[in-house]
Design a protein around this motif. Structure first.
Motif, PDB file in Angstrom:
ATOM      1  N   MET A  37      25.480 -27.849 -29.492  1.00 43.57           N
ATOM      2  CA  MET A  37      24.264 -27.039 -29.427  1.00 43.57           C
ATOM      3  C   MET A  37      23.560 -27.115 -30.773  1.00 43.57           C
ATOM      4  SD  MET A  37      23.888 -23.011 -28.675  1.00 43.57           S
ATOM      5  CE  MET A  37      25.338 -23.137 -27.656  1.00 43.57           C
ATOM      6  N   HIS A  38      22.308 -27.415 -30.754  1.00 44.44           N
ATOM      7  CA  HIS A  38      21.602 -27.391 -32.025  1.00 44.44           C
ATOM      8  C   HIS A  38      20.139 -27.050 -31.783  1.00 44.44           C
ATOM      9  CE1 HIS A  38      20.927 -31.552 -30.681  1.00 44.44           C
ATOM     10  NE2 HIS A  38      19.722 -31.300 -31.113  1.00 44.44           N
ATOM     11  N   ILE A  39      19.501 -26.566 -32.827  1.00 41.69           N
ATOM     12  CA  ILE A  39      18.084 -26.244 -32.761  1.00 41.69           C
ATOM     13  C   ILE A  39      17.321 -27.393 -33.407  1.00 41.69           C
ATOM     14  CG2 ILE A  39      16.315 -24.608 -33.466  1.00 41.69           C
ATOM     15  CD1 ILE A  39      18.398 -22.443 -33.393  1.00 41.69           C
ATOM     16  N   SER A  40      16.237 -27.806 -32.764  1.00 42.76           N
ATOM     17  CA  SER A  40      15.502 -28.959 -33.264  1.00 42.76           C
ATOM     18  C   SER A  40      14.705 -28.609 -34.512  1.00 42.76           C
ATOM     19  CB  SER A  40      14.538 -29.472 -32.203  1.00 42.76           C
ATOM     20  OG  SER A  40      15.242 -29.780 -31.051  1.00 42.76           O
ATOM     21  N   GLU A  41      14.200 -29.667 -35.128  1.00 39.08           N
ATOM     22  CA  GLU A  41      13.370 -29.509 -36.317  1.00 39.08           C
ATOM     23  C   GLU A  41      12.026 -28.880 -35.953  1.00 39.08           C
ATOM     24  OE1 GLU A  41      13.727 -30.623 -39.595  1.00 39.08           O
ATOM     25  OE2 GLU A  41      15.830 -30.953 -39.192  1.00 39.08           O
ATOM     26  N   GLY A  42      11.468 -28.175 -36.910  1.00 42.42           N
ATOM     27  CA  GLY A  42      10.085 -27.737 -36.749  1.00 42.42           C
ATOM     28  C   GLY A  42       9.909 -26.426 -36.019  1.00 42.42           C
ATOM     29  N   ILE A  43      10.990 -25.790 -35.604  1.00 44.68           N
ATOM     30  CA  ILE A  43      10.853 -24.566 -34.823  1.00 44.68           C
ATOM     31  C   ILE A  43      11.092 -23.326 -35.680  1.00 44.68           C
ATOM     32  CG2 ILE A  43      11.828 -23.265 -32.901  1.00 44.68           C
ATOM     33  CD1 ILE A  43      12.388 -25.922 -31.543  1.00 44.68           C
ATOM     34  N   LEU A  44      12.171 -23.359 -36.460  1.00 41.58           N
ATOM     35  CA  LEU A  44      12.556 -22.154 -37.186  1.00 41.58           C
ATOM     36  C   LEU A  44      11.688 -21.944 -38.425  1.00 41.58           C
ATOM     37  CD1 LEU A  44      16.406 -22.553 -36.929  1.00 41.58           C
ATOM     38  CD2 LEU A  44      14.921 -21.109 -35.572  1.00 41.58           C
ATOM     39  N   SER A  45      11.628 -20.691 -38.873  1.00 48.25           N
ATOM     40  CA  SER A  45      10.817 -20.370 -40.042  1.00 48.25           C
ATOM     41  C   SER A  45      11.602 -20.647 -41.323  1.00 48.25           C
ATOM     42  CB  SER A  45      10.406 -18.906 -40.002  1.00 48.25           C
ATOM     43  OG  SER A  45      11.537 -18.097 -40.159  1.00 48.25           O
ATOM     44  N   GLY A  46      10.854 -20.746 -42.431  1.00 59.27           N
ATOM     45  CA  GLY A  46      11.462 -21.064 -43.720  1.00 59.27           C
ATOM     46  C   GLY A  46      12.627 -20.173 -44.115  1.00 59.27           C
ATOM     47  N   PRO A  47      12.458 -18.840 -44.069  1.00 60.33           N
ATOM     48  CA  PRO A  47      13.563 -17.969 -44.479  1.00 60.33           C
ATOM     49  C   PRO A  47      14.828 -18.178 -43.641  1.00 60.33           C
ATOM     50  CG  PRO A  47      11.533 -16.717 -44.313  1.00 60.33           C
ATOM     51  CD  PRO A  47      11.225 -18.088 -43.805  1.00 60.33           C
ATOM     52  N   VAL A  48      14.654 -18.388 -42.323  1.00 62.59           N
ATOM     53  CA  VAL A  48      15.825 -18.600 -41.467  1.00 62.59           C
ATOM     54  C   VAL A  48      16.524 -19.902 -41.855  1.00 62.59           C
ATOM     55  CG1 VAL A  48      16.601 -18.966 -39.100  1.00 62.59           C
ATOM     56  CG2 VAL A  48      14.797 -17.325 -39.558  1.00 62.59           C
ATOM     57  N   LEU A  49      15.726 -20.958 -42.099  1.00 61.91           N
ATOM     58  CA  LEU A  49      16.303 -22.247 -42.479  1.00 61.91           C
ATOM     59  C   LEU A  49      17.074 -22.119 -43.792  1.00 61.91           C
ATOM     60  CD1 LEU A  49      13.305 -24.618 -41.695  1.00 61.91           C
ATOM     61  CD2 LEU A  49      15.435 -24.420 -40.428  1.00 61.91           C
ATOM     62  N   LEU A  50      16.460 -21.406 -44.749  1.00 58.94           N
ATOM     63  CA  LEU A  50      17.100 -21.301 -46.062  1.00 58.94           C
ATOM     64  C   LEU A  50      18.365 -20.464 -45.994  1.00 58.94           C
ATOM     65  CD1 LEU A  50      14.146 -21.063 -48.584  1.00 58.94           C
ATOM     66  CD2 LEU A  50      15.680 -22.969 -48.118  1.00 58.94           C
ATOM     67  N   SER A  51      18.337 -19.339 -45.233  1.00 55.76           N
ATOM     68  CA  SER A  51      19.570 -18.547 -45.174  1.00 55.76           C
ATOM     69  C   SER A  51      20.653 -19.328 -44.451  1.00 55.76           C
ATOM     70  CB  SER A  51      19.354 -17.169 -44.531  1.00 55.76           C
ATOM     71  OG  SER A  51      18.136 -17.086 -43.878  1.00 55.76           O
ATOM     72  N   GLY A  52      20.270 -20.098 -43.418  1.00 58.59           N
ATOM     73  CA  GLY A  52      21.252 -20.948 -42.741  1.00 58.59           C
ATOM     74  C   GLY A  52      21.876 -21.927 -43.711  1.00 58.59           C
ATOM     75  N   ALA A  53      21.017 -22.560 -44.526  1.00 58.70           N
ATOM     76  CA  ALA A  53      21.518 -23.555 -45.477  1.00 58.70           C
ATOM     77  C   ALA A  53      22.459 -22.898 -46.489  1.00 58.70           C
ATOM     78  CB  ALA A  53      20.350 -24.227 -46.196  1.00 58.70           C
ATOM     79  N   ALA A  54      22.081 -21.686 -46.946  1.00 58.25           N
ATOM     80  CA  ALA A  54      22.927 -21.012 -47.938  1.00 58.25           C
ATOM     81  C   ALA A  54      24.291 -20.674 -47.349  1.00 58.25           C
ATOM     82  CB  ALA A  54      22.235 -19.740 -48.430  1.00 58.25           C
ATOM     83  N   LEU A  55      24.284 -20.113 -46.114  1.00 55.69           N
ATOM     84  CA  LEU A  55      25.554 -19.769 -45.462  1.00 55.69           C
ATOM     85  C   LEU A  55      26.411 -21.015 -45.261  1.00 55.69           C
ATOM     86  CD1 LEU A  55      24.557 -17.194 -42.705  1.00 55.69           C
ATOM     87  CD2 LEU A  55      26.049 -16.826 -44.669  1.00 55.69           C
ATOM     88  N   ALA A  56      25.760 -22.105 -44.807  1.00 57.16           N
ATOM     89  CA  ALA A  56      26.509 -23.337 -44.567  1.00 57.16           C
ATOM     90  C   ALA A  56      27.094 -23.859 -45.866  1.00 57.16           C
ATOM     91  CB  ALA A  56      25.607 -24.383 -43.930  1.00 57.16           C
ATOM     92  N   ALA A  57      26.341 -23.727 -46.968  1.00 57.38           N
ATOM     93  CA  ALA A  57      26.831 -24.228 -48.260  1.00 57.38           C
ATOM     94  C   ALA A  57      28.071 -23.456 -48.687  1.00 57.38           C
ATOM     95  CB  ALA A  57      25.737 -24.111 -49.316  1.00 57.38           C
ATOM     96  N   VAL A  58      28.030 -22.123 -48.518  1.00 57.27           N
ATOM     97  CA  VAL A  58      29.193 -21.313 -48.887  1.00 57.27           C
ATOM     98  C   VAL A  58      30.398 -21.711 -48.031  1.00 57.27           C
ATOM     99  CG1 VAL A  58      30.143 -18.984 -48.903  1.00 57.27           C
ATOM    100  CG2 VAL A  58      27.806 -19.375 -49.702  1.00 57.27           C
ATOM    101  N   GLY A  59      30.167 -21.802 -46.713  1.00 60.87           N
ATOM    102  CA  GLY A  59      31.258 -22.164 -45.803  1.00 60.87           C
ATOM    103  C   GLY A  59      31.830 -23.529 -46.134  1.00 60.87           C
ATOM    104  N   THR A  60      30.932 -24.478 -46.431  1.00 60.22           N
ATOM    105  CA  THR A  60      31.389 -25.821 -46.765  1.00 60.22           C
ATOM    106  C   THR A  60      32.223 -25.796 -48.040  1.00 60.22           C
ATOM    107  OG1 THR A  60      29.361 -26.660 -45.798  1.00 60.22           O
ATOM    108  CG2 THR A  60      30.639 -28.196 -47.114  1.00 60.22           C
ATOM    109  N   GLY A  61      31.776 -24.974 -49.011  1.00 65.73           N
ATOM    110  CA  GLY A  61      32.529 -24.863 -50.257  1.00 65.73           C
ATOM    111  C   GLY A  61      33.947 -24.377 -49.996  1.00 65.73           C
TER     112      GLY A  61
END
Lengths: 252, 199
Positions: free
Chosen positions: B1-25
């Motif tokens: 399941m994934h969400i395509s490009e161009g749909i989500l807003s900037g803040p949602v994308l950035l918080s997703g990226a931050a959470l993923a970075a922490v989890g990946t770490g």
């Protein structure tokens, strides 16, 4: 079959330094994602649509994938204009099509297509192996790059493994149907894939240690940032700055 | 399941990226070099297995399998799923760079949660174990759907119905994923139990 359709080529785009392509694709994607006005988005789309042409990608394949992306967008067009609040444009029975909904759908369409085209032209024009080494030079953590390269290396092997299992099942008259037997067969097949993957991982790891692996993949490839790359960087930067400027002047 | 490009807003994308970075770490920390080969090859098999379409009525769905990856890798599932999603982006252009973080959270958060909630139970060779194994598959798809729906709803209220439709469309996937995960865990327990207790 999994394949890297666009990775090999001699076009100007294929010859851009992979590091620059990764950075450009990332900045471009994020810029597109946060832009909300139509002028910058159109500019981005034009640039993104030029890139696959410059990369001399096989247009039929690009279009086929483009259609796939737009299938989902079509679904959004069917729902969003009706569910977004705003000034009504059209009444279809009880449903109201709003201007805001239509604009939102159009914006998403532009963004999705622009980002998709840039991705296919800048990221898919290098093999994942090259991408891994480029990411390594861009200071992405070594372990993550290592994981990426191993995964990439074994995706193709495991796909063969999977096809072999499917062939074996088909030889035994397996036809997928909606019933528990089918699900069980697939579950065992996936389980077998995991088991074989784990056994293989053990062997690979031992072989790597035998060859003196100490936690680092050494790349023989040397990236060089040439004058042409500078020109590309400048062009891309100008377009992105122009798009950013178009978005910004509207905000003030 | 994934969400395509161009749909989500900037803040949602950035918080997703931050959470993923922490989890990946955290995930990378839990993987030493001895286990990276295994994580990578499991990520590859996850990538291949997620291409499988299983029939349901006249249509077919493809499996997510994030629950079982979580069961097999624990926190290591986060970098493994991140890498698999990156490969999907580069090879098929499904998803892309900006949504990589959000999509990693969508796939990996349920994997880690399933690992902690059901992991200790799923290894048991009795009815409880079977129920836990089913729930690993069922709940991980459910959670993925909930996170995806939340990401859409945080982007804009107009997405409420879209989010609802996506969740509804995934109900059959949840059941099938539960069944497949159940059989898969039973199979692994019989064939190679060491895979299931990697601690």
């Amino acid at each position: 079959m999994i394949s890297e359709d666009f990775a090999v080529g001699t076009s100007p785009v294929h010859r851009i330094d992979p590091r620059l392509r990764v950075v450009a694709a990332t900045v471009f994607s994020f810029l597109c994602a946060v832009c909300n006005r139509f002028e910058p988005l159109l500019l981005c789309l034009v640039m993104a649509a030029t890139l696959p042409l410059l990369a001399r990608l096989e247009l039929r394949r690009v279009l086929r994938r483009l259609l796939l992306v737009n299938g989902l967008i079509l679904f959004l067009w069917a729902v969003l204009p009706l569910t977004t609040g705003g000034s009504p444009v059209l009444n279809i029975g009880p449903a109201v099509v709003t201007k805001e909904g239509l604009l939102l759908s159009a914006r998403i369409t532009l963004k999705s297509n622009a980002i998709f085209l840039a991705l296919i032209a800048l990221m898919a024009t290098q093999s994942v192996g090259t991408l891994g080494h480029a990411l390594n030079r861009l200071k992405v953590p070594g372990k993550l790059v290592h994981l990426l390269l191993i995964t990439y290396r074994y995706v193709f092997v495991l796909e063969q493994e999977y096809l072999r299992l499917v062939r074996a099942a088909r030889v035994r008259c397996f036809t997928p149907q909606t019933r528990i037997h089918t699900y069980r067969t697939y579950a065992y097949l996936i389980g077998m894939l995991f088991v074989r993957a784990a056994v293989r991982a053990e062997r690979v790891h031992q072989a790597m240690i035998c060859r003196g692996f100490s936690g680092r993949f050494h790349s023989l490839k040397e990236f060089s940032f040439t004058g042409v790359d500078f020109a590309w960087a400048a062009i891309i930067a100008i377009v992105l700055l122009a798009a950013g400027w178009l978005e910004w002047i509207a905000a003030i | 399941m994934h969400i395509s490009e161009g749909i989500l807003s900037g803040p949602v994308l950035l918080s997703g990226a931050a959470l993923a970075a922490v989890g990946t770490g955290i995930g990378l920390k839990s993987l030493d070099y001895d286990r990276i080969a295994r994580a990578g090859i499991l990520a590859a098999s996850f990538f291949v297995a997620s291409l499988i379409h299983v029939p349901i009525g006249p249509s077919s769905v493809h499996l997510l399998l994030n629950g079982i990856v979580g069961l097999l890798l624990g926190w290591g599932a986060v970098p493994a799923l991140l890498v698999a999603l990156l490969l999907q982006g580069v090879l098929f252009q499904f998803g892309g760079i900006t949504t990589l973080g959000v999509n990693t959270v969508i796939m990996a958060a349920p994997a880690v949660i399933a690992y902690y909630l059901f992991g200790p139970w799923a290894r048991r060779p009795d009815a409880i174990g079977m129920a836990a194994a089913f729930l690993v598959g069922f709940c991980s798809v459910l959670l993925s759907g909930v996170i995806a729906a939340a990401a859409l709803m945080l982007t804009g209220e107009g997405f409420l119905e879209v989010a609802g439709l996506i969740l509804a469309a995934h109900i059959p996937v949840m059941v099938i994923e539960g069944i497949v995960t159940l059989f898969c865990v039973m199979f692994l327990r019989k064939v190679q139990p060491s895979l299931l207790d990697h601690r």
